[in-house]
Design an enzyme around this catalytic site. Structure first.
Site, PDB file in Angstrom:
ATOM      1  N   LEU A 145      15.847  14.758 -30.825  1.00  0.00           N
ATOM      2  CA  LEU A 145      15.417  13.966 -31.982  1.00  0.00           C
ATOM      3  C   LEU A 145      15.580  12.499 -31.602  1.00  0.00           C
ATOM      4  CD1 LEU A 145      14.663  13.298 -34.923  1.00  0.00           C
ATOM      5  CD2 LEU A 145      17.070  13.657 -35.530  1.00  0.00           C
ATOM      6  N   GLU A 146      14.469  11.773 -31.610  1.00  0.00           N
ATOM      7  CA  GLU A 146      14.473  10.333 -31.355  1.00  0.00           C
ATOM      8  C   GLU A 146      14.556   9.620 -32.697  1.00  0.00           C
ATOM      9  OE1 GLU A 146      12.010   8.213 -27.691  1.00  0.00           O
ATOM     10  OE2 GLU A 146      10.905   9.265 -29.226  1.00  0.00           O
ATOM     11  N   ILE A 147      15.666   8.964 -32.966  1.00  0.00           N
ATOM     12  CA  ILE A 147      15.793   8.160 -34.181  1.00  0.00           C
ATOM     13  C   ILE A 147      15.350   6.745 -33.838  1.00  0.00           C
ATOM     14  CG2 ILE A 147      17.440   7.091 -35.765  1.00  0.00           C
ATOM     15  CD1 ILE A 147      18.994   9.672 -35.804  1.00  0.00           C
ATOM     16  N   HIS A 149      11.639  10.972 -34.963  1.00  0.00           N
ATOM     17  CA  HIS A 149      10.587  11.547 -34.133  1.00  0.00           C
ATOM     18  C   HIS A 149      11.052  12.878 -33.555  1.00  0.00           C
ATOM     19  CE1 HIS A 149       8.025  11.354 -30.225  1.00  0.00           C
ATOM     20  NE2 HIS A 149       7.438  12.077 -31.158  1.00  0.00           N
TER      21      HIS A 149
END
Length: 705
Positions: free
Chosen positions: A455-457, A444
């Site tokens: 950055l959202e993993i 994301h």
């Protein structure tokens, strides 16, 4: 610590070449131990008749990374002042030395690296794109403590110096030369040679520098204009910082003192302020955030596989952004879309960004061509069997996402990672549709991708560790701050944002004005107000997120979703992107004021008032409570991750360190008490989470995790 463990002194042609090469650190960092070494170095230099001039040059890829903040343990005023005073004294000895000193700069030269260079009699920098100079201490809640507040304004002018110090911006060698911060720029391979030539010239006579100030700058910075200049600087700083960053007025105070009362008084003021700032909660929070970011660069997952080729499906604004941050960092990108005009538009967007860096000389022409050459646009799935990972950024429709997964599995390799950039759909549901569930993951990114750092993993119960590790490495390579979260509605960032935003919409529904709400949160320190943020993100996206998370949100006690955004979108309002939202916009897209017609979507008309702190607390405490629930449920693995994601994802009050750090600072018991009071006034949605109640009872804090 011995001198040779930090500086190796070589004598050549009567020039003392001081190679900066910390033997115990990857970077040249300065600790109190290192400060003490400069006395010994200066004694050796001044007492050696064979040394007529001196060059500072790094034996590492970067010149100097500044102070080793962890080494400066300060518990009370007086703990650090002796070390700082010693540093001032050593730099003054360099500045006043009859033997000239030259700073030969390659790579990063920040903080004390720049301050050491300022004390030298000449500065030469390389054209290496990595070469940057700056005084970023304000980002840690402190000020330049090595005389930077005094020497920089005298060298490049008050306005440019304040701009550098109040923002923490770093400048490239070309701008440094233009401003007079460096005297010469050369190719990396010729740095030592150029420094030797300059040192030999300085032995005979000093450099005569011409002022780089414009006529207007000279007038403003002269005796008659200084009062106005500092007055305006204070007003602007107050407006931008909202008094949340004490380092900002302190820097202005140091510069003003030095200009009006002389350098000696300025140095004293710098000594006075530095310790005070180190002891502030703002500096503590910002330094904690800095250390957390440093730790964040270390991948906690094992088994990462290299990612050389990325398949990007969807060439819209997000897809183009992901392609850009990948291609500009050496990753080959196959950019696929169903429309050639979308690919052309994305290519143009990427090239515009690369060309901008080229024109600014951050990169050269060959590098610019190589970067854009890493992007290949196409309408088919040709060569997708060469991709290590495929990221999709298509429309937020689950059926379309599932079809894309089928296409990737049909055309990719058996081990190609399948990543979705969804901001609201279930990654777990997508994984269940895949043949190889362990390869499906969420990545994301936030918009605009090249500018937003987070950055959202998003992992599911099936995601393989090596897949997470590979995506983590990719994010770091793309220049992102990476946080791994468990799949769930809204993931983490959008989830904590939802109750905050809904509460602000609830207040509008109650009759509080849009301006009052945005103004309250700007005053609290948010970069943008919550209602203006909805316009920025887009009411179409906000409406989609509202609908997709409705069931989850309304299952909570006391929560009523305000449907205004959904209705506004249904009427064609998309916010800033079509200049129809909560605000009106001029022809250039600049916000021009509240659109009064927006109130027709609410019961209230903006004619009621509410105390500013009440407005702030209603939004802020719901967001913090939701963050705690995410920790309880395992959506985030630690409070530290929750702080990093909130600060870098939505700009959550950096000077507090993040929601968990802020709760620690307020005191968990005080947080619970305030939530209980809000619950009494506004309902069950403000009930403090069980973890908070337990921590208040135990007297524990999140920092003890």
């Amino acid at each position: 610590m011995k001198l040779e463990e930090f500086i190796q002194l070589e004598i050549k042609d009567n020039i003392g070449i001081c190679w900066l090469d910390h033997q115990h650190e990857k970077m040249n960092v300065v600790s109190p131990e290192v400060i003490n070494l400069f006395d010994e170095l200066n004694n050796r230099i001044q007492s050696n008749p064979d040394i007529h001039a001196v060059i500072f040059i790094s034996g590492k890829p970067d010149f100097m990374a500044g102070a080793d903040i962890k080494a400066f343990a300060i518990e009370k005023e007086g703990d650090f002042k002796p070390h700082q005073a010693k540093g001032h004294e050593s730099l003054l000895e360099i500045e006043n030395s009859k033997k000239p000193f030259v700073s030969a700069i390659n790579g990063s030269c920040v903080g004390l690296g720049t301050e050491l260079s300022l004390a030298c009699h000449a500065r030469i920098a390389t054209t290496n794109p990595r070469t940057k100079m700056g005084l970023p201490e304000v980002q840690l809640g402190i000020l330049p403590g090595g005389g930077g507040t005094q020497r920089l304004p005298r060298l490049i002018g008050i306005q440019k110096a304040l701009d550098m110090m109040l923002t923490g911006k770093q400048i490239d060698p070309y701008r440094a030369k233009k401003w007079g911060l460096v005297d010469e720029i050369v190719a990396e391979g010729k740095l030592l040679q150029a420094a030797m030539i300059t040192a030999k010239k300085l032995i005979k006579e000093p450099i005569r520098r011409k002022s780089k100030l414009s006529l207007t700058e000279k007038l403003l910075e002269g005796p008659l204009g200084r009062g106005i200049l500092f007055s305006q600087a204070k007003k602007m700083a107050l407006k931008q910082s909202q008094s949340n960053y004490p380092a900002i007025p302190a820097i202005i105070d140091c510069v003003e003192t030095g200009i009006k009362k002389g350098a000696k008084a300025g140095y004293e003021k710098e000594l006075e302020w530095f310790e005070k700032l180190m002891l502030t909660p703002e500096s503590k929070a910002l330094r904690s955030l800095f250390f957390a970011m440093s730790d964040n660069k270390k991948n906690p997952y094992e088994g990462a596989k290299p990612i050389d080729t990325l398949g990007m499906i969807g060439a819209g604004f997000m897809g183009a952004g992901i392609a850009e941050v990948s291609a500009t960092r050496g990753i080959k990108v196959i950019l696929k879309d169903i429309k050639q005009e979308m690919i052309d538009s994305a290519y143009s967007q990427i090239w515009k960004s690369i060309e901008k860096k080229w024109k600014r000389k951050s990169i050269n022409k060959i590098e610019a061509e190589q970067q854009i050459g890493n992007v290949v646009g196409q309408l088919s799935y040709d060569n997708f069997d060469q991709t290590d990972i495929v990221i999709e950024a298509v429309l937020e429709k689950m059926s379309l996402k599932k079809q894309i997964i089928e296409d990737i599995e049909a055309h990719g390799r058996p081990d190609t990672i399948i990543a979705t950039n969804t901001s609201s759909l279930s990654v777990s549901e997508m994984a269940e549709h895949a043949q190889r569930k362990e390869l499906v993951i969420g990545m994301h990114y936030f918009s605009p991708v090249p500018k937003m750092p987070l950055l959202e993993i998003v992992k599911t119960e099936h995601t393989a560790d090596w897949v997470i590790a590979s995506c983590y490495d990719l994010g770091i390579q793309q220049g992102k701050t990476v946080v791994v979260v468990q799949d769930g509605p809204g993931f983490y960032v959008n989830r904590i944002l939802a109750p905050y935003t809904n509460e602000c919409l609830t207040m509008i529904d109650e009759g509080i004005s849009i301006e009052s709400i945005d103004r309250a949160f700007l005053k609290r320190g948010f970069p943008v107000g919550p209602i203006a943020l909805l316009d920025e993100v887009g009411l179409d996206i906000a409406a989609h997120i509202t609908e997709s998370s409705r069931d989850f949100a309304e299952a909570k006690a006391g929560v009523t979703i305000i449907n205004a955004v959904v209705r506004m979108h249904a009427d064609g309002r998309k916010g800033k992107k079509n200049k129809q939202g909560f605000y009106t916009y001029n022809a250039k897209g600049k916000k021009a004021g509240v659109d009064k017609s927006a109130y027709k979507y609410f019961h209230g008309s903006g004619d009621k008032s509410l105390d500013i702190k009440e407005i702030q607390d209603r939004g802020l405490y719901l967001m913090m409570n939701e963050a705690v629930q995410c920790l309880e449920e395992g959506i985030i693995s630690s409070a530290k991750d929750g702080d990093i994601a909130a600060v870098f994802g939505i700009g959550f009050l950096p000077f507090t360190g993040g929601p968990f750090s802020l709760m620690d600072h307020i005191g968990i018991s005080a947080v619970v008490d305030r939530m209980n009071a809000l619950q009494s006034s506004y309902g069950e949605r403000f009930a403090p989470r069980p973890l908070l109640v337990k921590m208040a009872k135990d007297g524990s804090s999140f920092s003890q995790e």
